[in-house]
Design an enzyme around this catalytic site. Sequence first.
Site, short mmCIF file in Angstrom:
data_model
loop_
_atom_site.label_atom_id
_atom_site.label_comp_id
_atom_site.label_asym_id
_atom_site.label_seq_id
_atom_site.Cartn_x
_atom_site.Cartn_y
_atom_site.Cartn_z
N CYS B 10 0.84 -1.19 0.00
CA CYS B 10 0.00 0.00 0.00
C CYS B 10 0.89 1.26 0.00
O CYS B 10 2.10 1.17 0.16
CB CYS B 10 -0.91 0.01 1.22
SG CYS B 10 -0.01 -0.14 2.76
N CYS B 13 3.18 1.78 2.98
CA CYS B 13 4.38 0.94 3.03
C CYS B 13 5.51 1.55 2.20
O CYS B 13 6.67 1.53 2.60
CB CYS B 13 4.07 -0.46 2.52
SG CYS B 13 2.53 -1.13 3.15
#
Lengths: 315, 76
Positions: B10, B13
Amino acid sequence: MLKDLADDLVFTTLGMDPRSPLGEALDFFIYDTVKIFLLLTTIVYVVAVIRSYFSPERTRRILSHNREYVGNVLAALLGIVTPFCSCSAVPLFIGFVESGIPLGVTFSFLISSPMVNEVALIMLWGLFGWKIATIYIVSGVLVAILAGIVIGRLEMERYVQDYVWEIKVGASEIQERSFREKLADARDYTVSLLRKIWPYVVVGIGLGAFIHGYAPEDLLLRYAGRDNPLAVPVAVIIGVPLYSNAAGIIPIVQALMEKGLPIGTVLAFMMAVTALSFPEAVILKNVLKTRLLATFFGTVAVAIIVVGYLFNTIL
Amino acid sequence: MKIEVLGTGCAKCTTLYENTRQALQESGKSAEVVKVQDIPTIMKYGVMSTPALVVDGQVKVSGKVATVAEIVGLLS
């Protein structure tokens, strides 16, 4: 007091006529913006501090001691306070079922967590009053409990992706943060959240302020008004493919309410948008087989429709 | 030193990964930084909220994007 400040600024400093539509709208806009951002900042911060005591790990511990029904209720309630990001849905799901939390209880959590949150609460409270905010929370929790119980009763464990049952979750060894660190985290979180959502909030308030005397509502009301028995399911079907967080959906909700749509229909639409979405389906496909994924979406959609009708009837 | 950034890809991250690289640069330390996107490995660390930062096999941060300054602090 805030109202006086806004009045002062618009009517005295800017010298606008209190009876003119523009002056009135601007006054309303400034007052609402200041009020909602004050509310948002304070409450998001306070909630972030509270949330730091409800880590997903702790929630898992609490839920793993509870079976169905009580577990569904607890899961739906814990979903409100446990921090959740849809990008963590997969590890969270695995962590839950691996520790023995029943599937239905896990779903109650997964439904309530994105749908019922402090931003939705504050925006609804600030724009429509505490009654509607309370109704939203109550209905979100109801949907989460109902849908979770139904999914649990269907005994669909075999439709969870097989590898999920084989994963061994390691012991969590994350250190508890100190109170001071928690406050710093909460501050960081509040700043980053406000930075992300402020444009939506401003647009939402702006729409609300300037839509007041706006054009006839015939069309929308004819198709989605109280007289159309199919309005609630239609609102849900339109809402599912739309993907937005609570802050992003509020401008639309605001416009719909202004157009005179019944509250149950509007809330059903808002819940469908925040609880169900294609991106979420793609993420959950990692852990759920198609049949369970479809059941999940179907059950939640039906629960939202039921709650929508309920509120249209009693309010 | 080995640093692992756990997360299923995502946006958060990626930010944590970038912050980690920058923290290394600022502190002048060298370490191997890897992105771990594989779910069983993430679960092995007992992490339920991503992104998470693992330094030499120890989970240091979970469920939030640590700032560059924080990571520098963790590494020293």
